[in-house]
Scaffold this active site. Sequence first.
Site, mmCIF file in Angstrom:
data_model
loop_
_atom_site.group_PDB
_atom_site.id
_atom_site.type_symbol
_atom_site.label_atom_id
_atom_site.label_comp_id
_atom_site.label_asym_id
_atom_site.label_seq_id
_atom_site.Cartn_x
_atom_site.Cartn_y
_atom_site.Cartn_z
ATOM 1 N N LYS A 73 -8.784 -6.200 -4.409
ATOM 2 C CA LYS A 73 -8.967 -5.182 -5.188
ATOM 3 C C LYS A 73 -8.281 -5.534 -6.596
ATOM 4 O O LYS A 73 -8.768 -4.870 -7.560
ATOM 5 C CB LYS A 73 -7.698 -4.068 -4.744
ATOM 6 C CG LYS A 73 -8.267 -3.292 -3.592
ATOM 7 C CD LYS A 73 -6.927 -2.411 -2.987
ATOM 8 C CE LYS A 73 -7.708 -1.473 -1.927
ATOM 9 N NZ LYS A 73 -6.393 -0.623 -1.419
ATOM 10 N N GLY A 134 9.000 1.207 -0.957
ATOM 11 C CA GLY A 134 7.847 0.023 -1.116
ATOM 12 C C GLY A 134 7.396 -0.220 -2.688
ATOM 13 O O GLY A 134 7.764 0.555 -3.476
ATOM 14 N N ALA A 135 7.041 -1.411 -2.803
ATOM 15 C CA ALA A 135 6.415 -1.982 -3.802
ATOM 16 C C ALA A 135 5.085 -2.652 -3.875
ATOM 17 O O ALA A 135 5.058 -3.417 -5.052
ATOM 18 C CB ALA A 135 7.585 -2.723 -4.647
ATOM 19 N N GLY A 137 0.906 -2.625 -2.798
ATOM 20 C CA GLY A 137 -0.339 -1.892 -3.464
ATOM 21 C C GLY A 137 -0.359 -0.433 -3.234
ATOM 22 O O GLY A 137 -0.526 0.378 -4.355
ATOM 23 N N ARG A 159 12.738 -4.020 -0.302
ATOM 24 C CA ARG A 159 13.809 -5.049 0.040
ATOM 25 C C ARG A 159 13.413 -6.382 -0.860
ATOM 26 O O ARG A 159 12.473 -6.132 -1.729
ATOM 27 C CB ARG A 159 13.333 -5.509 1.173
ATOM 28 C CG ARG A 159 12.030 -6.062 1.767
ATOM 29 C CD ARG A 159 11.858 -6.519 3.005
ATOM 30 N NE ARG A 159 10.609 -6.994 3.464
ATOM 31 C CZ ARG A 159 10.161 -7.588 4.413
ATOM 32 N NH1 ARG A 159 10.895 -7.276 5.627
ATOM 33 N NH2 ARG A 159 8.995 -7.796 4.387
ATOM 34 N N LYS A 160 14.425 -7.292 -1.104
ATOM 35 C CA LYS A 160 14.337 -8.306 -2.192
ATOM 36 C C LYS A 160 13.232 -9.236 -1.429
ATOM 37 O O LYS A 160 13.707 -10.590 -1.248
ATOM 38 C CB LYS A 160 15.497 -8.738 -2.267
ATOM 39 C CG LYS A 160 16.537 -7.950 -3.364
ATOM 40 C CD LYS A 160 16.086 -8.250 -4.765
ATOM 41 C CE LYS A 160 17.241 -7.971 -5.598
ATOM 42 N NZ LYS A 160 16.810 -8.226 -6.828
ATOM 43 N N MET A 212 4.328 1.193 10.981
ATOM 44 C CA MET A 212 2.964 0.740 11.411
ATOM 45 C C MET A 212 3.157 -0.261 12.513
ATOM 46 O O MET A 212 3.930 -1.078 12.550
ATOM 47 C CB MET A 212 2.389 0.226 9.981
ATOM 48 C CG MET A 212 0.966 -0.457 10.576
ATOM 49 S SD MET A 212 -0.022 -0.789 8.837
ATOM 50 C CE MET A 212 0.324 -2.645 8.770
HETATM 51 P P1 NAD Z 1 1.403 -4.534 0.729
HETATM 52 O O1 NAD Z 1 0.998 -5.715 1.621
HETATM 53 O O2 NAD Z 1 0.820 -4.437 -0.658
HETATM 54 O O3 NAD Z 1 3.047 -4.165 0.664
HETATM 55 C C1 NAD Z 1 3.857 -3.942 1.737
HETATM 56 C C2 NAD Z 1 5.101 -3.345 1.332
HETATM 57 O O4 NAD Z 1 5.919 -3.422 2.686
HETATM 58 C C3 NAD Z 1 6.082 -3.906 0.441
HETATM 59 O O5 NAD Z 1 6.696 -3.045 -0.255
HETATM 60 C C4 NAD Z 1 7.014 -4.837 1.384
HETATM 61 O O6 NAD Z 1 8.297 -5.125 0.876
HETATM 62 C C5 NAD Z 1 7.110 -3.778 2.482
HETATM 63 N N1 NAD Z 1 7.740 -4.347 3.832
HETATM 64 C C6 NAD Z 1 6.791 -4.976 4.545
HETATM 65 N N2 NAD Z 1 7.499 -5.310 5.688
HETATM 66 C C7 NAD Z 1 8.904 -4.594 5.535
HETATM 67 C C8 NAD Z 1 10.029 -4.537 6.245
HETATM 68 N N3 NAD Z 1 10.024 -5.031 7.685
HETATM 69 N N4 NAD Z 1 10.941 -3.678 6.089
HETATM 70 C C9 NAD Z 1 10.965 -3.364 4.611
HETATM 71 N N5 NAD Z 1 9.850 -3.413 3.855
HETATM 72 C C10 NAD Z 1 8.650 -3.850 4.291
HETATM 73 O O7 NAD Z 1 0.715 -3.284 1.620
HETATM 74 P P2 NAD Z 1 0.132 -1.946 1.250
HETATM 75 O O8 NAD Z 1 -1.215 -1.940 1.299
HETATM 76 O O9 NAD Z 1 0.932 -1.343 -0.028
HETATM 77 O O10 NAD Z 1 0.340 -1.071 2.471
HETATM 78 C C11 NAD Z 1 1.546 -0.479 2.647
HETATM 79 C C12 NAD Z 1 1.548 0.840 3.850
HETATM 80 O O11 NAD Z 1 0.643 1.666 3.278
HETATM 81 C C13 NAD Z 1 0.968 -0.067 5.035
HETATM 82 O O12 NAD Z 1 1.535 0.711 6.091
HETATM 83 C C14 NAD Z 1 -0.359 0.636 4.841
HETATM 84 O O13 NAD Z 1 -0.889 1.032 6.456
HETATM 85 C C15 NAD Z 1 -0.379 2.024 4.144
HETATM 86 N N6 NAD Z 1 -1.549 2.327 3.483
HETATM 87 C C16 NAD Z 1 -1.938 3.607 3.706
HETATM 88 C C17 NAD Z 1 -3.059 4.041 3.368
HETATM 89 C C18 NAD Z 1 -3.892 5.251 3.405
HETATM 90 O O14 NAD Z 1 -4.833 5.634 2.921
HETATM 91 N N7 NAD Z 1 -2.986 5.964 4.255
HETATM 92 C C19 NAD Z 1 -3.636 3.259 2.223
HETATM 93 C C20 NAD Z 1 -3.086 1.833 1.792
HETATM 94 C C21 NAD Z 1 -1.865 1.653 2.516
#
Ligand code: NAD
Length: 290
Positions: A73, A134-135, A137, A159-160, A212
Amino acid sequence: MESRISGHTKLYCLIGSPVGHSGSPAMYNYSFARTGMDAAYLAFDIPLEQTAEGVAALKTLGVGGFNVTMPDKTAVAGIVDELSPAAKLIGACNTVTVGEDGRLTGHNTDGVGFVRNLREHGVEVRGQKLVVLGAGGAATAICVQAALDGAAEIAIFNRKDEFYPNGEHTVEKLSQAVPACKASIAPLEDRAALEQAVAGCDILVNATKVGMKPLDSETLIDPAWFRPGLVAADTVYNPRETRMIREAQAAGCKAAIGGIGMLLWQGVAAFQLFTGKEMPAQEVLEKFFS
Ligand code: NAD
């Protein structure tokens, strides 16, 4: 399908790696058939290091447009000819349209899908205070779209870990580009600050991987923090209802909204960009997302 394919059939596709599990081909091919379009959708496994070659190949083949999933992406956002305002701020795109002249425009429909999912549940972001957990994507796309759509405040908690600087970057970008929206970030480990932020917000969003599978028994929110005036929304759609959503429902929150609608509505937005037509969303929801 065979009877639909002709010498004129327009190709659309998904790129990323892996793509084998994706529900997109089924969703788009069904929608092309239902809207009478001479078009077909395939998925191509393009690893990150071959993104530029892959995109050049799609251009040569004259595809009508393509979706992009992880890990491509961000790389695709750096290759396309132009970016939508949201994709530019997010720094990543999940949908690329191809103009008459072959120019590629990158869009990001994840945030649009999230906001539309809230709207379908009677919740508007305009003027509202959001807490976003969260921070990564998904969180970035949600923060940017919510700010562009008029959210008053966005408090990010992460989280850090390696995503924290990305959250700081999002706050900086929003402060510059959408100063009317007050953006901030704090560590998720500061539970007192999080509790206070949740108490003062209208919409609480989980955009982390917590909830998840395999983290499906976990939640970042103390159920005692839920109240009737709060909207709780999750991005997680596997499982359909996370522990956070179940607990928000049980506590009588105004709305408790799961992530499957975000997935559906980002696809609807991409279909609209590709074809100018409405995807038959209700049918797609029942056929592919239930
Ligand atoms: P990413 O890898 O870019 O980001 C992961 C995030 O989760 C980060 O902020 C990280 O710090 C946090 N994280 C991971 N494990 C953690 C924990 N144990 N405790 C606290 N924070 C934690 O992933 P992404 O693509 O941003 O996806 C994040 C979530 O969004 C996923 O659950 C994904 O399924 C969901 N998502 C849903 C859609 C949708 O269309 N519904 C689209 C994209 C992503």
